[in-house]
Each structure stands twice: as C-alpha cells, then as structure tokens.
Scaffold this motif. Structure first.
Motif, PDB file in Angstrom:
ATOM      1  N   LYS A 112       0.099 -35.713 -24.227  1.00 16.37           N
ATOM      2  CA  LYS A 112       0.134 -36.140 -22.823  1.00 16.37           C
ATOM      3  C   LYS A 112       1.545 -36.146 -22.237  1.00 16.37           C
ATOM      4  O   LYS A 112       1.735 -36.562 -21.090  1.00 16.37           O
ATOM      5  N   GLN A 113       2.529 -35.718 -23.058  1.00 14.43           N
ATOM      6  CA  GLN A 113       3.915 -35.615 -22.569  1.00 14.43           C
ATOM      7  C   GLN A 113       4.410 -36.955 -22.003  1.00 14.43           C
ATOM      8  O   GLN A 113       5.058 -37.010 -20.936  1.00 14.43           O
ATOM      9  N   PRO A 126       8.632 -37.440 -21.596  1.00 10.54           N
ATOM     10  CA  PRO A 126       9.247 -36.809 -20.411  1.00 10.54           C
ATOM     11  C   PRO A 126       8.634 -37.291 -19.101  1.00 10.54           C
ATOM     12  O   PRO A 126       9.338 -37.369 -18.080  1.00 10.54           O
ATOM     13  N   SER A 134       1.847 -27.972 -19.863  1.00  9.93           N
ATOM     14  CA  SER A 134       1.957 -28.339 -21.277  1.00  9.93           C
ATOM     15  C   SER A 134       1.060 -29.501 -21.671  1.00  9.93           C
ATOM     16  O   SER A 134       1.019 -29.873 -22.847  1.00  9.93           O
ATOM     17  N   LEU A 135       0.326 -30.084 -20.739  1.00  8.98           N
ATOM     18  CA  LEU A 135      -0.585 -31.181 -21.059  1.00  8.98           C
ATOM     19  C   LEU A 135      -1.812 -30.636 -21.777  1.00  8.98           C
ATOM     20  O   LEU A 135      -2.338 -29.581 -21.429  1.00  8.98           O
ATOM     21  N   GLY A 178       6.151 -29.025 -30.465  1.00 13.47           N
ATOM     22  CA  GLY A 178       6.763 -30.347 -30.490  1.00 13.47           C
ATOM     23  C   GLY A 178       6.593 -31.015 -31.832  1.00 13.47           C
ATOM     24  O   GLY A 178       5.924 -30.501 -32.735  1.00 13.47           O
ATOM     25  N   LEU A 218       5.132 -30.655 -15.699  1.00 13.63           N
ATOM     26  CA  LEU A 218       4.508 -31.024 -16.965  1.00 13.63           C
ATOM     27  C   LEU A 218       3.087 -30.478 -17.121  1.00 13.63           C
ATOM     28  O   LEU A 218       2.603 -30.316 -18.241  1.00 13.63           O
ATOM     29  N   HIS A 257      11.280 -31.586 -26.973  1.00 12.15           N
ATOM     30  CA  HIS A 257       9.862 -31.782 -27.277  1.00 12.15           C
ATOM     31  C   HIS A 257       9.641 -32.613 -28.538  1.00 12.15           C
ATOM     32  O   HIS A 257       8.780 -32.320 -29.360  1.00 12.15           O
ATOM     33  N   LEU A 307       2.650 -36.740 -27.600  1.00  8.96           N
ATOM     34  CA  LEU A 307       2.957 -35.324 -27.524  1.00  8.96           C
ATOM     35  C   LEU A 307       1.963 -34.591 -26.628  1.00  8.96           C
ATOM     36  O   LEU A 307       2.349 -33.786 -25.771  1.00  8.96           O
TER      37      LEU A 307
END
Length: 339
Positions: free
Chosen positions: A137-138, A141, A159-160, A277, A156, A299, A135
């Motif tokens: 480190k995404q 996606p 959101s990191l 998320g 991205l 998410h 979550l």
C-alpha cells in the motif's frame, strides 16, 4: 538497583552467597539493566543474579556463573573459556546464532532456546504482515508525502497492489513460518514454502502451504518471507545470485536474521530497480551502522527488530527463559537444547 547505572546490578544482598550464580546479559539496545533486573526477579532463591549489558562487563561474574542468560548478546569461545563453572547458556529467543554452539559443545555446556514456548511467533507473524501491507500500500511514502503537503496519489497509484491472489513464498516452515502461512491464506494468497526438509504433514495441513524447491519459489513468488534460523548453511541464503531469480515486481521481507540476506546485494537490487521493495526488521549487525546502504535504499520499509518485543511477547519470552533456568537449577533436564 544502584543509582550508578554503569554498575552491574545484582539480586538483594540477603540472597545466600552460596546459591547458584546466574549472569543475565541484556544489551542496552534491547532494554539493558532495567529489563534484566525485571527478569532477575523471576528466578527463585537461592539463585544469585548479576545483570550486565555485555558479557565482558564483569569478568568475575562470568568466572563464577553457573548459568548465563543472553538476550541477543554474543557468547564467544573466549567467553566460554573464561567461565569454568558454566553449565548452561539460555538464549532469550528462538534463535541461537549469536552463541558459539560448537565451543559450548566442546566444553560440555548446554545451549538452550525458548523455541518450544512459541513466545515470539504471534508478533513476528504480525510484523511480517505489517511490513508486507506497508509495501503493498506504499504507506511510508504516502505518509511522508502527505506530511509535506504533497497529495501523492497520482504518483503512487501505479505501484499500489493487493495481497489477494499473490504468491507468498515462505523460507522456513517452523512455528513462525506456519503462523505467517495461516495469515497468508486469510488474505487469499497462494502459499508455498521451502526448507531443508519437508515439513511434518500436520504443519502442511495447518498452514495450507505447499513445498517447493527454493529457487523455484524465488522465481515465482510475489512476496518472499524469511523464517529460517541463521546457521553457516543459511548465511547469505539470499545471495546476489538468488536475488537475481526474483521477479522485478517481487518484495522481500525479513523478520528472522539480517545475515540471511547479502545486504549489499539487496541494496544493489533495490537501487537498480531489479526488485520492487523490501521490508526489513533485522540487520547484520544490530543496531546497523549509519553507513548501511539499505537504510537509504529506495522502496524499503524498516523497523528496529520489533518483531519479538511487544508487551505481550516480552512477558512470554522472560517467563519461558526463567522457567527453563529455574527447572535446570532445580535438577530437571533443560529444555530446547540445541547442542
């Protein structure tokens, strides 16, 4: 095992017919008869073991069973009533929410877990952090975009985030919760916990977690990780009202039981952007239906209840359950009795 994979499997025919009968129930989605047959081999003679994939599969085996071993398969009041010889239900897990414990108590049947073995704690804690890191480190996606030749870094990047310096709120500081807390401290997280009562001083010292009221934990945590048992008191513990207490930048991780969260309310929060998320290893029911909104919510990182099924964990679980059953059949008191 018979070539007919639809038929219940049993121990060899030369096993004494008057030995205590053990019914092992291993649903197909957690390994089925193949896994159950391996477990049956751990029980010493003269035990007679019948392996099925549901409790209803072999009514005669249920009727004559002295011990029923269940791997997350429901054991209802009706099943207990249909098993007049039953003395022990052995859960192959730390949890026991899939057994009607009250009905077992009325029948004088002991219900046991593998709680004191700590068989699952290492892997559940690792799975918790796998979901948290994915979550932060995404990873999902990012992987999906790259697989589609999409360099998603610009999209991205906002959101990191890091785990270091974030507050990790643990709901339930049992053996697994403590393992999660220790890992949280290794990531330089601020670790707090909430539970029905204050943990023992040794647990607090080992974990480095501070006790906090549940609602305050939800308001202030960046990651909320659930490790409570599923009971009537904890069902939908994270209700719509409690989910609304979380910060919009917070993440929810559940590796305990799916029904600890109101799944529709969680889907609402994710779809509306009220939560950053969720990482989910457990669902209600399991396997989840294709219609479950969380499977398509934004998410989320999902895994199919793998928190207790590494090669190492499965061996520890099977040995712990088999040892408890073998001891009981030999006349020793059963361990980890919950009723």
């Amino acid at each position: 095992m018979s070539d007919d994979t639809t038929a219940p499997s049993t121990t060899p025919a030369d096993t004494p017919a008057d030995g205590p009968h053990v019914l092992a129930v291993v649903p197909a989605h957690v390994g089925g008869r193949a896994a159950g047959s391996g477990f049956a081999a751990l029980l010493p003679a003269p035990a007679r073991v019948t392996v099925v994939e549901s409790v209803d599969e072999d009514p005669e085996a249920l009727r004559t069973a002295r011990v029923l071993i269940t791997a997350l398969s429901p054991v209802t009041a009706g099943h207990l009533a249909a098993a007049p010889e039953l003395e022990l239900v052995q859960c192959s897990s730390h949890g026991f929410d899939y057994v009607d414990v009250a009905a077992a108590r009325e029948r004088g049947v002991s219900v046991c877990t593998i709680g004191s073995s700590d068989a699952e704690k290492q892997n559940v804690a690792e799975q918790t952090f796998a979901l948290m890191l994915a979550l932060a480190k995404q990873l999902v996606p990012a992987h999906t975009a790259l697989a589609d030749a999409d360099w998603a870094l610009p999209r991205l990047k906002p959101s990191l985030t890091e785990l270091s310096g974030k507050r990790l709120g643990i709901v339930g500081l049992g053996q697994i919760g403590q393992e999660v807390a220790v890992r949280g401290r290794a990531f330089s997280m601020d670790v707090v916990y909430a539970g029905r009562r204050r943990a023992e001083p040794e647990a607090e010292e080992r974990s480095g977690a501070r006790q906090m009221d549940l609602d305050e934990l939800l308001r202030t945590s960046d990651y909320v990780s659930l490790h409570a048992p599923l009971t009537e008191a904890t069902r939908n513990l994270l209700s719509a009202e409690r989910l609304a207490l979380l910060k919009p930048t917070a993440f929810v991780v559940n590796t305990a039981r799916g029904a600890l969260i109101d799944q529709e309310a969680l889907a609402d929060a994710l779809e509306s952007g009220a939560l950053a998320g969720a990482g989910l290893d457990v669902f209600d029911p399991e396997p989840p239906p294709a219609s479950l909104r969380l499977l398509r919510a934004p998410h989320v990182v999902l895994s199919p209840h793998v928190g207790g099924v590494t090669r190492e964990t499965v061996v520890r679980i099977a040995l712990a359950a088999a040892q408890n059953v073998a001891g009981f059949l030999a006349g020793k008191p059963a361990g980890d009795v919950v009723n």
